[in-house]
Design a protein around this motif. Structure first.
Motif, PDB file in Angstrom:
ATOM      1  N   THR A   8       0.667  -0.916   0.063  1.00 37.28           N
ATOM      2  CA  THR A   8       0.367   0.153  -0.147  1.00 37.28           C
ATOM      3  C   THR A   8       0.596   1.186   0.024  1.00 37.28           C
ATOM      4  O   THR A   8       1.668   0.957   0.852  1.00 37.28           O
ATOM      5  CB  THR A   8      -1.102   0.273   1.230  1.00 37.28           C
ATOM      6  N   VAL A   9       0.024   2.097  -1.038  1.00 36.05           N
ATOM      7  CA  VAL A   9       1.054   3.233  -0.914  1.00 36.05           C
ATOM      8  C   VAL A   9       0.098   4.389  -0.465  1.00 36.05           C
ATOM      9  O   VAL A   9      -1.228   4.760  -1.114  1.00 36.05           O
ATOM     10  CB  VAL A   9       1.746   4.107  -2.208  1.00 36.05           C
ATOM     11  N   THR A  10       0.630   5.567   0.982  1.00 35.03           N
ATOM     12  CA  THR A  10      -0.480   6.122   1.455  1.00 35.03           C
ATOM     13  C   THR A  10       0.438   7.753   1.202  1.00 35.03           C
ATOM     14  O   THR A  10       1.703   7.252   1.718  1.00 35.03           O
ATOM     15  CB  THR A  10      -0.235   5.438   2.952  1.00 35.03           C
ATOM     16  N   ILE A  11      -0.338   8.528   0.420  1.00 39.66           N
ATOM     17  CA  ILE A  11      -0.012  10.082   0.664  1.00 39.66           C
ATOM     18  C   ILE A  11      -1.085  10.352   2.228  1.00 39.66           C
ATOM     19  O   ILE A  11      -1.613  10.803   2.037  1.00 39.66           O
ATOM     20  CB  ILE A  11       0.103  10.345  -0.993  1.00 39.66           C
ATOM     21  N   PHE A  12       0.021  11.039   3.284  1.00 40.04           N
ATOM     22  CA  PHE A  12      -0.411  11.937   3.914  1.00 40.04           C
ATOM     23  C   PHE A  12       0.005  13.257   4.116  1.00 40.04           C
ATOM     24  O   PHE A  12       1.505  13.078   3.784  1.00 40.04           O
ATOM     25  CB  PHE A  12      -0.569  11.625   5.382  1.00 40.04           C
ATOM     26  N   GLU A  13      -0.511  14.629   4.334  1.00 43.27           N
ATOM     27  CA  GLU A  13      -0.164  15.635   4.620  1.00 43.27           C
ATOM     28  C   GLU A  13      -0.006  16.159   6.037  1.00 43.27           C
ATOM     29  O   GLU A  13      -0.884  15.427   6.669  1.00 43.27           O
ATOM     30  CB  GLU A  13      -1.005  16.400   4.344  1.00 43.27           C
ATOM     31  N   ILE A  14       0.781  16.898   6.976  1.00 41.23           N
ATOM     32  CA  ILE A  14       0.602  17.548   8.140  1.00 41.23           C
ATOM     33  C   ILE A  14       0.819  18.867   8.735  1.00 41.23           C
ATOM     34  O   ILE A  14       2.087  19.006   7.836  1.00 41.23           O
ATOM     35  CB  ILE A  14       2.335  16.357   8.829  1.00 41.23           C
ATOM     36  N   ASN A  15       0.209  19.155   8.829  1.00 42.05           N
ATOM     37  CA  ASN A  15      -0.464  20.025   8.553  1.00 42.05           C
ATOM     38  C   ASN A  15       0.720  20.527   9.698  1.00 42.05           C
ATOM     39  O   ASN A  15      -0.627  20.421  11.370  1.00 42.05           O
ATOM     40  CB  ASN A  15      -1.930  20.267   8.594  1.00 42.05           C
ATOM     41  N   ARG A  16       1.207  21.398   9.967  1.00 41.01           N
ATOM     42  CA  ARG A  16       2.102  22.167  11.463  1.00 41.01           C
ATOM     43  C   ARG A  16       1.065  23.794  11.812  1.00 41.01           C
ATOM     44  O   ARG A  16       1.659  24.791  11.734  1.00 41.01           O
ATOM     45  CB  ARG A  16       3.433  22.413  11.192  1.00 41.01           C
ATOM     46  N   GLY A  17       0.270  24.213  11.342  1.00 39.87           N
ATOM     47  CA  GLY A  17      -0.016  25.811  11.322  1.00 39.87           C
ATOM     48  C   GLY A  17       0.019  26.256   9.987  1.00 39.87           C
ATOM     49  O   GLY A  17      -0.502  26.379   8.697  1.00 39.87           O
ATOM     50  N   SER A  18       1.665  26.943   9.841  1.00 40.20           N
ATOM     51  CA  SER A  18       1.713  27.518   8.654  1.00 40.20           C
ATOM     52  C   SER A  18       2.438  26.539   8.244  1.00 40.20           C
ATOM     53  O   SER A  18       2.806  27.189   6.946  1.00 40.20           O
ATOM     54  CB  SER A  18       2.611  28.561   9.599  1.00 40.20           C
ATOM     55  N   VAL A  19       3.423  26.265   8.160  1.00 39.14           N
ATOM     56  CA  VAL A  19       3.584  25.093   7.578  1.00 39.14           C
ATOM     57  C   VAL A  19       3.499  23.709   7.353  1.00 39.14           C
ATOM     58  O   VAL A  19       2.322  23.095   8.000  1.00 39.14           O
ATOM     59  CB  VAL A  19       4.934  24.502   7.720  1.00 39.14           C
ATOM     60  N   ILE A  20       3.168  22.945   5.805  1.00 41.44           N
ATOM     61  CA  ILE A  20       1.870  21.660   5.461  1.00 41.44           C
ATOM     62  C   ILE A  20       3.279  20.762   4.469  1.00 41.44           C
ATOM     63  O   ILE A  20       3.165  21.175   3.204  1.00 41.44           O
ATOM     64  CB  ILE A  20       0.543  21.909   4.752  1.00 41.44           C
ATOM     65  N   ASP A  21       3.750  19.790   5.252  1.00 36.75           N
ATOM     66  CA  ASP A  21       4.435  18.781   4.567  1.00 36.75           C
ATOM     67  C   ASP A  21       3.628  17.844   4.179  1.00 36.75           C
ATOM     68  O   ASP A  21       3.236  16.958   4.651  1.00 36.75           O
ATOM     69  CB  ASP A  21       4.930  18.701   5.468  1.00 36.75           C
ATOM     70  N   THR A  22       4.101  17.009   3.362  1.00 36.13           N
ATOM     71  CA  THR A  22       3.058  16.067   2.532  1.00 36.13           C
ATOM     72  C   THR A  22       4.095  14.433   2.104  1.00 36.13           C
ATOM     73  O   THR A  22       5.457  15.103   2.047  1.00 36.13           O
ATOM     74  CB  THR A  22       2.879  16.505   1.060  1.00 36.13           C
ATOM     75  N   TYR A  23       3.309  13.693   2.734  1.00 35.17           N
ATOM     76  CA  TYR A  23       5.084  12.415   2.767  1.00 35.17           C
ATOM     77  C   TYR A  23       4.034  11.504   1.506  1.00 35.17           C
ATOM     78  O   TYR A  23       2.731  11.238   1.852  1.00 35.17           O
ATOM     79  CB  TYR A  23       5.068  11.749   4.220  1.00 35.17           C
ATOM     80  N   GLU A  24       4.550  10.455   1.701  1.00 31.11           N
ATOM     81  CA  GLU A  24       4.546   9.657   0.660  1.00 31.11           C
ATOM     82  C   GLU A  24       4.997   8.117   1.504  1.00 31.11           C
ATOM     83  O   GLU A  24       6.263   7.435   1.486  1.00 31.11           O
ATOM     84  CB  GLU A  24       5.533   8.697  -0.428  1.00 31.11           C
ATOM     85  N   LEU A  25       4.291   6.956   2.561  1.00 26.94           N
ATOM     86  CA  LEU A  25       4.004   6.025   2.952  1.00 26.94           C
ATOM     87  C   LEU A  25       4.395   5.196   2.264  1.00 26.94           C
ATOM     88  O   LEU A  25       3.149   4.791   1.951  1.00 26.94           O
ATOM     89  CB  LEU A  25       3.673   6.070   3.921  1.00 26.94           C
TER      90      LEU A  25
END
Length: 207
Positions: free
Chosen positions: A150-167
């Motif tokens: 499984t390839v899961t794409i998710f983002e982490i919203n830190r308020g002013s910064v949003i990072d996106t990751y592939e797991l």
């Protein structure tokens, strides 16, 4: 001289006809009952829980059990990854509890490791929001067991910064008893492992 037994042959003949008629009726009734039982059993074997395109469970006739398994497996994996990775400070405990119903101790061990590493404490401390953007799973049968990737794409919203990751995660699927509503698909994830995690540019990837 008249005797009460003068018509005994007629009476025996009538009785024989009656017995013969009863036997024939019994045979016909038994044959019909066996035919009905056979048809009902055949219908039952070709019927089971079916999965709609959105993963919901509906009672429909199946074309084949194998096709149904694949649909249920993909829905099960999507449900698990949504529960396990789509979390924030307000829902993470509830979602993780639901996710643990869908997998064995391999996921429980991963959850405990993340907890020990402070992943969920940071979620609370900084009010982070982790949101799943997409889930893409492949299921294959290998040596009598079902393997998934499984390839899961998710983002982490830190308020002013949003990072996106592939797991990228892998594991196996086994069939268990259905447990509504905790495990509606009757599958269990085993040997779960997070293979790779990398930061990506999701917008450019979509283009």
């Amino acid at each position: 001289m008249k005797t009460p037994y003068k018509n005994i042959y007629k009476i025996l003949k009538l009785n024989r006809l009656i017995v013969l008629a009863v036997v024939i009726c019994a045979l016909l009734s038994s044959s019909f009952s066996l035919l009905m039982v056979y048809n009902m059993n055949k219908t039952a074997l070709n019927s089971a829980f079916a999965i709609n395109t959105d993963g919901s469970i509906i009672p429909l006739k199946l074309v084949t059990q194998k096709e149904n398994f694949r649909v249920e497996a993909l829905a099960h994996l999507e449900l698990f990854h949504n529960y396990f990775y789509n979390i924030d400070a307000s829902n993470y405990e509830r979602n993780l509890e639901k996710a643990l119903w869908l997998a064995n101790s391999s996921v429980d061990n991963l959850y405990r490791q993340k907890k020990a590493d402070g992943v969920y404490n940071r979620l609370l401390q900084y009010s982070l929001v982790q949101r799943v953007l997409s889930i893409d799973s492949q299921v294959e049968q290998q040596n009598g067991s079902y393997v998934f990737r499984t390839v899961t794409i998710f983002e982490i919203n830190r308020g002013s910064v949003i990072d996106t990751y592939e797991l990228v995660s892998t594991g196996n699927l086994i069939m268990v008893d259905r447990n509504f509503p905790n495990n509606p698909h009757g599958l269990l994830i085993t040997n779960y492992f997070e293979n790779t995690l990398r930061k990506i540019d999701y917008e450019s990837r979509k283009e």
